[in-house]
Design a protein around this motif. Structure first.
Motif, PDB file in Angstrom:
ATOM      1  N   ALA A   1      -2.743  -0.657   5.627  1.00  0.00           N
ATOM      2  CA  ALA A   1      -3.384  -1.693   4.807  1.00  0.00           C
ATOM      3  C   ALA A   1      -3.860  -1.102   3.479  1.00  0.00           C
ATOM      4  O   ALA A   1      -3.674  -1.712   2.414  1.00  0.00           O
ATOM      5  CB  ALA A   1      -4.546  -2.320   5.572  1.00  0.00           C
ATOM      6  N   ASN A   2      -4.455   0.098   3.521  1.00  0.00           N
ATOM      7  CA  ASN A   2      -4.924   0.752   2.288  1.00  0.00           C
ATOM      8  C   ASN A   2      -3.771   1.070   1.354  1.00  0.00           C
ATOM      9  O   ASN A   2      -3.849   0.852   0.145  1.00  0.00           O
ATOM     10  CB  ASN A   2      -5.649   2.064   2.605  1.00  0.00           C
TER      11      ASN A   2
ATOM     12  N   ALA B   1      -2.510  -2.041  -0.322  1.00  0.00           N
ATOM     13  CA  ALA B   1      -3.594  -2.954  -0.729  1.00  0.00           C
ATOM     14  C   ALA B   1      -3.263  -3.697  -2.019  1.00  0.00           C
ATOM     15  O   ALA B   1      -3.836  -4.751  -2.304  1.00  0.00           O
ATOM     16  CB  ALA B   1      -4.897  -2.173  -0.892  1.00  0.00           C
TER      17      ALA B   1
ATOM     18  N   THR C   1      -5.837  -5.976  10.628  1.00  0.00           N
ATOM     19  CA  THR C   1      -6.613  -5.516   9.465  1.00  0.00           C
ATOM     20  C   THR C   1      -6.449  -6.453   8.268  1.00  0.00           C
ATOM     21  O   THR C   1      -7.424  -6.751   7.576  1.00  0.00           O
ATOM     22  CB  THR C   1      -6.182  -4.077   9.074  1.00  0.00           C
ATOM     23  N   ILE C   2      -5.229  -6.911   8.020  1.00  0.00           N
ATOM     24  CA  ILE C   2      -5.002  -7.723   6.809  1.00  0.00           C
ATOM     25  C   ILE C   2      -4.978  -9.223   7.105  1.00  0.00           C
ATOM     26  O   ILE C   2      -4.869 -10.033   6.186  1.00  0.00           O
ATOM     27  CB  ILE C   2      -3.694  -7.318   6.081  1.00  0.00           C
TER      28      ILE C   2
ATOM     29  N   GLU D   1      -5.138   0.561   9.559  1.00  0.00           N
ATOM     30  CA  GLU D   1      -6.003   0.555   8.367  1.00  0.00           C
ATOM     31  C   GLU D   1      -5.387   1.384   7.232  1.00  0.00           C
ATOM     32  O   GLU D   1      -5.493   1.014   6.055  1.00  0.00           O
ATOM     33  CB  GLU D   1      -7.401   1.054   8.742  1.00  0.00           C
TER      34      GLU D   1
END
Ligand code: 5GP
Length: 190
Positions: free
Chosen positions: A43-44, A47, A71-72, A40
């Motif tokens: 992913a952040n 983003a 996550t993505i 995560e």
């Protein structure tokens, strides 16, 4: 990433001034709750990018890469390591020298799973001298794919890989960056 740094401090074992062992959560046993957070966090951090494929190298890159992929919603491809490759025209291949194992591995990815229209995020467990990342960059380049950046779980910032790759203009996000492993202690950059 504080959770990761705490885990390294509590469970990491300093084997020498240059090698850290994290077998209890990343390199042998996997802590899935921590890996979920790692996925995560990657992913952040990326983003702002469109990622169509996560590219890593077996074996220890697979867990963090897979949680990112989950996550993505992007597929995860891992380069395979082999001592010698059987000749095949359907593979991208490169060579990676490992200073922890003192050996050179041929790595390969099938042409079926990496294409010129892919936007690739490269993931690995450690960044030391940058050899593994360079091998993966070489493979992405052979495919004609676009590399949006590199996500590393643990960078050893006192080794030169990260500096050299950033100087080439590559975006590298590491979740923990180690300043020193001297005297058996893990010290992080802020
Ligand atoms: P590099 O290719 O950047 O020199 O080294 C990164 C690769 O070597 C990673 O894929 C990782 O498997 C391994 N590696 C490098 N340093 C360490 C370390 O301190 N501990 C562990 N467990 N693996 C390392």
């Amino acid at each position: 990433m504080e959770l990761l740094k705490d885990k390294i401090t509590k469970e990491g074992r300093v084997l020498s001034d240059t090698v850290l062992k994290v077998d209890s959560f990343l390199n042998h046993q996997i802590d899935p709750l921590l890996m979920k957070e790692v996925g995560e966090e990657f992913a952040n951090r990326f983003a702002d990018q469109v990622i169509t494929k996560v590219l890593t190298i077996e074996s220890s890159g697979i867990a963090p890469a897979t949680f990112l992929g989950l996550t993505i919603g992007a597929p995860v491809v891992f380069a395979r390591k082999k001592k010698s490759l059987t000749l095949s025209d359907n593979l991208y291949t490169s060579q990676v020298y490992s200073f922890t194992k003192n050996e050179t591995n041929d790595i390969s990815v099938s042409k079926d799973y990496l294409k010129a229209d892919d936007n690739v995020l490269i993931i690995d467990d450690f960044l030391a001298n940058g050899e593994a990342v360079k091998g993966l960059l070489d493979i992405a380049e052979q495919a004609g794919a676009h590399v949006v950046g590199v996500g590393i779980v643990i960078e050893k910032g006192f080794q030169m890989g990260g500096k050299a790759l950033r100087e080439q203009g590559l975006r590298i996000e590491s979740l923990a960056n180690i300043k020193s492993l001297a005297d058996g202690k893990v010290e992080f950059f802020d």
